[in-house]
Design a protein around this motif. Sequence first.
Motif, short mmCIF file in Angstrom:
data_model
loop_
_atom_site.label_atom_id
_atom_site.label_comp_id
_atom_site.label_asym_id
_atom_site.label_seq_id
_atom_site.Cartn_x
_atom_site.Cartn_y
_atom_site.Cartn_z
N GLY A 83 0.78 -1.24 0.00
CA GLY A 83 0.00 0.00 0.00
C GLY A 83 0.81 1.28 0.00
O GLY A 83 0.27 2.35 -0.32
N THR A 133 0.13 4.84 -1.96
CA THR A 133 -0.05 6.08 -1.19
C THR A 133 0.78 7.21 -1.78
O THR A 133 0.29 8.34 -1.95
CB THR A 133 0.36 5.86 0.28
OG1 THR A 133 -0.50 4.90 0.87
CG2 THR A 133 0.27 7.16 1.08
N LEU A 179 -2.90 12.06 6.36
CA LEU A 179 -3.10 10.73 5.79
C LEU A 179 -1.76 10.05 5.46
O LEU A 179 -1.56 8.86 5.74
CB LEU A 179 -3.94 10.83 4.51
CG LEU A 179 -5.41 11.23 4.69
CD1 LEU A 179 -6.06 11.49 3.34
CD2 LEU A 179 -6.18 10.14 5.46
N ARG A 184 0.09 8.93 8.64
CA ARG A 184 -0.47 7.70 9.22
C ARG A 184 -0.17 6.49 8.34
O ARG A 184 0.16 5.40 8.86
CB ARG A 184 -1.99 7.85 9.40
CG ARG A 184 -2.39 8.82 10.48
CD ARG A 184 -3.81 8.54 10.97
NE ARG A 184 -4.79 8.65 9.90
CZ ARG A 184 -5.46 9.77 9.64
NH1 ARG A 184 -5.24 10.88 10.33
NH2 ARG A 184 -6.36 9.80 8.66
N ALA A 185 -0.27 6.67 7.02
CA ALA A 185 -0.08 5.53 6.11
C ALA A 185 1.37 5.04 6.10
O ALA A 185 1.61 3.84 5.97
CB ALA A 185 -0.50 5.92 4.70
#
Length: 203
Positions: free
Chosen positions: A159, A163, A197, A200-201
Amino acid sequence: MGVVTDPGSGNGGTVRGPKQDRSRATRQRLLEAAVSCLAEHGWTGSTVSAVAERAGVSRGAAQHHFPTREDLFTAAVEYVAEERSTALRTLPPQDRRTVVAALVDLYTGPLFRAALHLWVAASNEPQLHARVTELEARVGRESHRIAVRLLRADESVPGVRETVQGLLDMARGLGLANLLTDDGERRERVVAQWGELVERALG
């Protein structure tokens, strides 16, 4: 004579001659003028004559460096791309939220605006399409690599690659929207949210 020999120089005896320096300076002025024309007037309003006038050179001098209009503006976008990459590479180590904001700034500035105009032209100009498509693919890969480094992202984690790419796509989208209106307040909120975002990712 473009290059002369100087036995006392520290670079193997070769120094740049005045003629070569003038040629490089003229080319640089033409590229900067082409970028300005594209950013301000788009493809339709950006002719070789307009660029030459803005650069302070004759049309013949412009065509000596860039024989066709497509040559000139493809080179201009390559120049834009290198300037964007240089700006990214020279960003100092910062927290990720600041990196996100810096990336968006690059995609909403005049350099990216000029690139957007050429993209639009390439969609309708077959002679430009292949050149611009190849160039932007290379620029996209370079931008992604630089963003990964700046964000200290580990793409082996599922992921994470998506991102980073999503962030760049978002920045490009804001750059496109900026062509129509400069809604700085809304953009700041979007950038702040993306900063959270991404933090956090990426962990």
